[in-house]
Motif scaffolding. Structure first.
Motif, PDB file in Angstrom:
ATOM      1  N   SER A 150      37.802  52.544  45.877  1.00 36.24           N
ATOM      2  CA  SER A 150      37.269  52.911  44.825  1.00 36.24           C
ATOM      3  C   SER A 150      35.746  52.624  44.556  1.00 36.24           C
ATOM      4  CB  SER A 150      38.056  52.144  43.634  1.00 36.24           C
ATOM      5  OG  SER A 150      37.673  52.415  42.102  1.00 36.24           O
ATOM      6  N   GLU A 151      35.227  53.212  43.471  1.00 36.80           N
ATOM      7  CA  GLU A 151      33.721  52.759  43.458  1.00 36.80           C
ATOM      8  C   GLU A 151      33.501  51.864  42.077  1.00 36.80           C
ATOM      9  OE1 GLU A 151      32.189  54.386  40.380  1.00 36.80           O
ATOM     10  OE2 GLU A 151      34.141  54.771  39.855  1.00 36.80           O
ATOM     11  N   PRO A 152      32.318  51.179  41.762  1.00 38.15           N
ATOM     12  CA  PRO A 152      32.217  50.089  40.814  1.00 38.15           C
ATOM     13  C   PRO A 152      32.732  50.645  39.560  1.00 38.15           C
ATOM     14  CG  PRO A 152      30.195  50.331  42.106  1.00 38.15           C
ATOM     15  CD  PRO A 152      31.074  51.640  42.572  1.00 38.15           C
ATOM     16  N   HIS A 153      32.427  51.596  38.774  1.00 38.24           N
ATOM     17  CA  HIS A 153      32.805  51.921  37.350  1.00 38.24           C
ATOM     18  C   HIS A 153      34.473  52.106  37.380  1.00 38.24           C
ATOM     19  CE1 HIS A 153      29.198  53.910  38.622  1.00 38.24           C
ATOM     20  NE2 HIS A 153      28.799  53.752  37.392  1.00 38.24           N
ATOM     21  N   ALA A 154      35.014  52.634  38.351  1.00 40.11           N
ATOM     22  CA  ALA A 154      36.704  52.683  38.108  1.00 40.11           C
ATOM     23  C   ALA A 154      37.323  51.388  38.448  1.00 40.11           C
ATOM     24  CB  ALA A 154      37.059  53.587  39.254  1.00 40.11           C
ATOM     25  N   ALA A 155      36.478  50.503  39.447  1.00 37.02           N
ATOM     26  CA  ALA A 155      36.993  48.873  39.663  1.00 37.02           C
ATOM     27  C   ALA A 155      37.036  48.121  38.471  1.00 37.02           C
ATOM     28  CB  ALA A 155      36.146  48.409  40.634  1.00 37.02           C
ATOM     29  N   ILE A 156      36.102  48.444  37.669  1.00 34.93           N
ATOM     30  CA  ILE A 156      35.898  47.544  36.194  1.00 34.93           C
ATOM     31  C   ILE A 156      36.948  47.902  35.316  1.00 34.93           C
ATOM     32  CG2 ILE A 156      34.650  47.175  34.163  1.00 34.93           C
ATOM     33  CD1 ILE A 156      32.109  47.524  35.809  1.00 34.93           C
ATOM     34  N   ALA A 157      37.326  49.286  35.224  1.00 36.57           N
ATOM     35  CA  ALA A 157      38.457  49.771  34.418  1.00 36.57           C
ATOM     36  C   ALA A 157      39.794  49.184  35.096  1.00 36.57           C
ATOM     37  CB  ALA A 157      38.347  51.090  34.580  1.00 36.57           C
ATOM     38  N   TYR A 158      39.999  49.218  36.416  1.00 41.63           N
ATOM     39  CA  TYR A 158      41.093  48.655  37.007  1.00 41.63           C
ATOM     40  C   TYR A 158      41.572  47.422  36.700  1.00 41.63           C
ATOM     41  CZ  TYR A 158      44.193  46.876  40.657  1.00 41.63           C
ATOM     42  OH  TYR A 158      44.904  46.164  41.548  1.00 41.63           O
ATOM     43  N   ARG A 159      40.549  46.620  36.781  1.00 44.44           N
ATOM     44  CA  ARG A 159      40.598  44.813  36.789  1.00 44.44           C
ATOM     45  C   ARG A 159      41.203  44.839  35.240  1.00 44.44           C
ATOM     46  NH1 ARG A 159      38.428  40.536  40.315  1.00 44.44           N
ATOM     47  NH2 ARG A 159      38.941  38.467  38.997  1.00 44.44           N
ATOM     48  N   LEU A 160      40.209  45.259  34.435  1.00 46.04           N
ATOM     49  CA  LEU A 160      40.601  44.880  32.969  1.00 46.04           C
ATOM     50  C   LEU A 160      42.192  45.388  32.588  1.00 46.04           C
ATOM     51  CD1 LEU A 160      37.127  45.528  31.504  1.00 46.04           C
ATOM     52  CD2 LEU A 160      38.022  43.529  31.485  1.00 46.04           C
ATOM     53  N   LEU A 161      42.436  46.561  33.281  1.00 44.68           N
ATOM     54  CA  LEU A 161      43.691  47.122  32.725  1.00 44.68           C
ATOM     55  C   LEU A 161      44.661  46.298  33.366  1.00 44.68           C
ATOM     56  CD1 LEU A 161      45.988  49.315  31.954  1.00 44.68           C
ATOM     57  CD2 LEU A 161      45.445  50.424  34.294  1.00 44.68           C
ATOM     58  N   LYS A 162      44.541  45.686  34.649  1.00 42.53           N
ATOM     59  CA  LYS A 162      45.613  45.111  35.353  1.00 42.53           C
ATOM     60  C   LYS A 162      45.662  43.812  34.471  1.00 42.53           C
ATOM     61  CE  LYS A 162      46.594  42.916  39.850  1.00 42.53           C
ATOM     62  NZ  LYS A 162      47.940  43.502  39.989  1.00 42.53           N
ATOM     63  N   LYS A 163      44.702  43.048  34.089  1.00 41.01           N
ATOM     64  CA  LYS A 163      44.739  41.700  33.247  1.00 41.01           C
ATOM     65  C   LYS A 163      45.474  41.935  32.050  1.00 41.01           C
ATOM     66  CE  LYS A 163      41.668  38.461  31.268  1.00 41.01           C
ATOM     67  NZ  LYS A 163      40.104  37.995  31.093  1.00 41.01           N
ATOM     68  N   GLN A 164      45.236  43.104  31.322  1.00 40.71           N
ATOM     69  CA  GLN A 164      45.891  43.287  29.838  1.00 40.71           C
ATOM     70  C   GLN A 164      46.903  43.988  29.827  1.00 40.71           C
ATOM     71  OE1 GLN A 164      42.776  44.753  27.262  1.00 40.71           O
ATOM     72  NE2 GLN A 164      41.055  43.616  28.191  1.00 40.71           N
ATOM     73  N   LEU A 165      47.651  44.602  31.125  1.00 48.14           N
ATOM     74  CA  LEU A 165      48.674  45.521  30.958  1.00 48.14           C
ATOM     75  C   LEU A 165      49.918  44.524  30.784  1.00 48.14           C
ATOM     76  CD1 LEU A 165      49.517  48.470  31.121  1.00 48.14           C
ATOM     77  CD2 LEU A 165      49.822  48.099  33.545  1.00 48.14           C
ATOM     78  N   LYS A 166      51.057  44.876  30.147  1.00 48.54           N
ATOM     79  CA  LYS A 166      52.324  43.863  29.948  1.00 48.54           C
ATOM     80  C   LYS A 166      53.064  44.683  30.873  1.00 48.54           C
ATOM     81  CE  LYS A 166      51.178  43.038  24.953  1.00 48.54           C
ATOM     82  NZ  LYS A 166      51.473  43.126  23.649  1.00 48.54           N
ATOM     83  N   LYS A 167      54.396  43.865  31.077  1.00 52.29           N
ATOM     84  CA  LYS A 167      55.307  44.386  32.061  1.00 52.29           C
ATOM     85  C   LYS A 167      55.947  45.681  31.804  1.00 52.29           C
ATOM     86  CE  LYS A 167      56.495  39.878  34.269  1.00 52.29           C
ATOM     87  NZ  LYS A 167      57.474  38.836  34.500  1.00 52.29           N
ATOM     88  N   GLU A 184      54.615  48.102  30.201  1.00 45.72           N
ATOM     89  CA  GLU A 184      53.944  49.413  30.146  1.00 45.72           C
ATOM     90  C   GLU A 184      53.296  49.982  31.295  1.00 45.72           C
ATOM     91  OE1 GLU A 184      51.568  47.321  26.152  1.00 45.72           O
ATOM     92  OE2 GLU A 184      50.850  46.967  27.963  1.00 45.72           O
ATOM     93  N   TYR A 185      52.719  51.039  31.417  1.00 49.66           N
ATOM     94  CA  TYR A 185      52.325  51.963  32.356  1.00 49.66           C
ATOM     95  C   TYR A 185      50.802  52.096  32.298  1.00 49.66           C
ATOM     96  CZ  TYR A 185      51.990  54.916  36.335  1.00 49.66           C
ATOM     97  OH  TYR A 185      51.480  55.500  37.593  1.00 49.66           O
ATOM     98  N   GLY A 186      50.052  51.821  33.129  1.00 51.67           N
ATOM     99  CA  GLY A 186      48.354  51.667  33.076  1.00 51.67           C
ATOM    100  C   GLY A 186      47.879  53.147  33.801  1.00 51.67           C
ATOM    101  N   LEU A 187      47.056  53.672  33.185  1.00 55.90           N
ATOM    102  CA  LEU A 187      46.188  54.599  33.976  1.00 55.90           C
ATOM    103  C   LEU A 187      44.652  54.104  33.891  1.00 55.90           C
ATOM    104  CD1 LEU A 187      47.018  58.356  32.880  1.00 55.90           C
ATOM    105  CD2 LEU A 187      47.246  57.180  35.368  1.00 55.90           C
ATOM    106  N   PHE A 188      43.854  54.025  35.030  1.00 53.64           N
ATOM    107  CA  PHE A 188      42.319  53.934  34.786  1.00 53.64           C
ATOM    108  C   PHE A 188      41.573  54.894  35.404  1.00 53.64           C
ATOM    109  CE2 PHE A 188      43.466  52.404  39.111  1.00 53.64           C
ATOM    110  CZ  PHE A 188      42.177  52.660  39.812  1.00 53.64           C
ATOM    111  N   LEU A 189      40.412  55.393  34.719  1.00 47.63           N
ATOM    112  CA  LEU A 189      40.003  56.750  35.027  1.00 47.63           C
ATOM    113  C   LEU A 189      38.987  56.186  36.196  1.00 47.63           C
ATOM    114  CD1 LEU A 189      40.859  57.844  32.507  1.00 47.63           C
ATOM    115  CD2 LEU A 189      38.672  58.765  32.267  1.00 47.63           C
ATOM    116  N   GLY A 190      39.271  57.303  37.298  1.00 43.50           N
ATOM    117  CA  GLY A 190      38.192  57.292  38.239  1.00 43.50           C
ATOM    118  C   GLY A 190      37.133  58.364  37.978  1.00 43.50           C
ATOM    119  N   THR A 191      36.175  58.078  37.873  1.00 42.14           N
ATOM    120  CA  THR A 191      34.996  58.949  37.118  1.00 42.14           C
ATOM    121  C   THR A 191      34.067  59.345  38.239  1.00 42.14           C
ATOM    122  OG1 THR A 191      33.638  57.051  36.500  1.00 42.14           O
ATOM    123  CG2 THR A 191      35.225  58.114  34.692  1.00 42.14           C
ATOM    124  N   ALA A 192      33.963  59.043  39.348  1.00 37.34           N
ATOM    125  CA  ALA A 192      33.023  59.420  40.266  1.00 37.34           C
ATOM    126  C   ALA A 192      33.514  59.332  41.600  1.00 37.34           C
ATOM    127  CB  ALA A 192      31.753  58.679  40.051  1.00 37.34           C
TER     128      ALA A 192
END
Length: 430
Positions: free
Chosen positions: A353-370, A372-380
């Motif tokens: 990944s790259e830094p921007h998407a990595a931030i979105a991924y980590r916060l998603l992983k932390k807040q996602l409930k069992k 739920e399904y999560g998408l994080f945006l890879g913007t670059a």
């Protein structure tokens, strides 16, 4: 479609006027007077369409009869003539929505190219000279430059913070020349953005140069970004559509605004996460209720190095109009140290990944409930941050052809301090 100025609700304009003006009086953002909604039956029909047909339908709901359905379809077809979004599975219940497969390897290709085609459409019957003035914190510059490159009667002037975007990002738009002018501002992105706003308040400058903006403050760019949320939803298996959470790396908050507009239309997204780096004005505001921008700091996720995001007033307006509760919006911020750690963690599970998407991924992983399904945006594309990522991951990132075409070309940028009178003089003389 009619739009009103968020700072002066009595100022109403058509879609074409909003595209040409960029901003309203007193630097006010334009916002739709009507928020269209689709039924469950209409949604099912729309999701079965191909990307171009679906995008034309969605954009038509906002634009109305200012452009015929046939012409809008052709415009969208020209705008999105590159690989669309891809969903890349990262974990069992988390995937990355990659929206960086366009000509400049960033999500901003969607909005910039649609705006270029729309502006060209509205100007086709006259010989007006237009100056596109925009600020970039990284990827907007390239997307706008390539979208408008060699267009008749359109000059593009791009301001960027000197030394604060990656070398590969810079090469993508500072090497073109012709109708593309780039200026390195000795300051932050917020300084660049402030200069753009001041320019729009100067009546003489606006009239003499035909000033317009291609930042996400321009409604055409914003609306185009709604389309890939519908595309993402259509690509997901039925069982992953329920309780869908989308985490978005946020700089100017245009991407989040577009996602929220998709939800407003009727796309059943459960919630969003506004993910930022250390420039965390919005997460702090959502936590405390106090809007207190700090001085912008430089990070490895430079496109998010923004302390006063332009589109936040639109987010607040949408929540107010829809009677949604801001407390339902997820949020969080990440330091560079944790961003680097996350890039390593993603690499261990075979995703670069790259830094921007990595931030979105980590916060998603932390807040996602069992459940739920999560998408994080890879913007670059990761290659745009090749030097940074290779150092962190101790691996080699291949360079795509799009970057190879530009990498050895000389930079054609001017240098300037963040002084509006100096910028005004430059724009009037050049």
């Amino acid at each position: 479609m009619k739009l009103y100025n968020l700072k002066n609700h009595s100022e109403e304009v058509s879609f074409s006027e909003a595209v040409k003006l960029g901003l309203g009086t007193n630097q006010g953002l334009f916002f739709p007077t009507e928020l269209p909604e689709i039924s469950k039956k209409q949604l099912d029909q729309i999701l079965k369409m191909d990307f171009i047909s679906r995008s034309s339908k969605i954009l038509g709901l906002f634009i109305g009869n200012e452009i015929s359905k046939k012409d809008l379809y052709k415009t969208v077809q020209k705008s999105f003539d590159f690989p669309g979004p891809i969903i890349h599975k990262v974990e069992k219940n988390i995937s990355c929505l990659e929206v960086f497969h366009g000509p400049t390897l960033a999500f901003k290709d969607f909005g910039a190219r649609f705006m270029a085609q729309i502006l060209s459409y509205f100007n086709k019957n006259n010989d007006e000279y237009v100056t596109i003035l925009t600020a970039t914190s990284g990827d907007t510059g390239a997307a706008v430059a390539h979208a408008f490159y060699k267009m008749h009667n359109i000059r593009v002037v791009i301001l960027y913070p000197k030394g604060k975007i990656s070398e590969f990002q810079k090469k993508m738009f500072c090497t073109l020349g012709k109708n593309i002018t780039t200026i390195a501002i000795d300051g932050s992105f917020d300084d660049c953005q402030s200069l753009v706003k001041q320019a729009f308040q100067d009546e003489q400058l606006r009239k003499k140069t035909g000033l317009n903006s291609a930042n996400s403050i321009n409604i055409s760019r914003l609306l185009a970004q709604i389309c890939y949320y519908f595309e993402a939803y259509s690509m997901l298996p039925e069982n992953n559509r329920n309780k869908l959470i989308i985490s978005i790396p946020c700089g100017n908050f245009g991407n989040l605004t577009a996602g929220l507009l998709a939800k407003s239309l009727g796309l059943p997204i459960q919630s969003f996460i506004a993910a930022t780096n250390s420039n965390d004005t919005v997460p702090r505001f959502l936590k405390t209720g106090i809007w207190k921008p700090n001085k912008t700091v430089s990070t490895i996720s430079n496109a998010m190095d923004i302390s006063q995001p332009n589109n936040w007033p639109r987010v607040e307006e949408l929540f107010k109009r829809k009677k949604w509760n801001l407390k339902d919006l997820g949020y969080g911020s990440l330091s560079d140290t944790l961003t680097k750690e996350t890039l390593l963690n993603l690499h261990k599970i075979n995703y670069i990944s790259e830094p921007h998407a990595a931030i979105a991924y980590r916060l998603l992983k932390k807040q996602l409930k069992k459940d739920e399904y999560g998408l994080f945006l890879g913007t670059a594309h990761p290659s745009k941050f090749k030097t940074t990522i290779e150092k962190i991951l101790n691996t080699t990132i291949p360079i795509p052809q799009e970057l190879l075409n530009q990498i050895n070309l000389p930079s054609l940028s001017y240098n300037m301090v963040p002084n509006f009178l100096q910028l005004k003089d430059f724009l009037l003389k050049k």
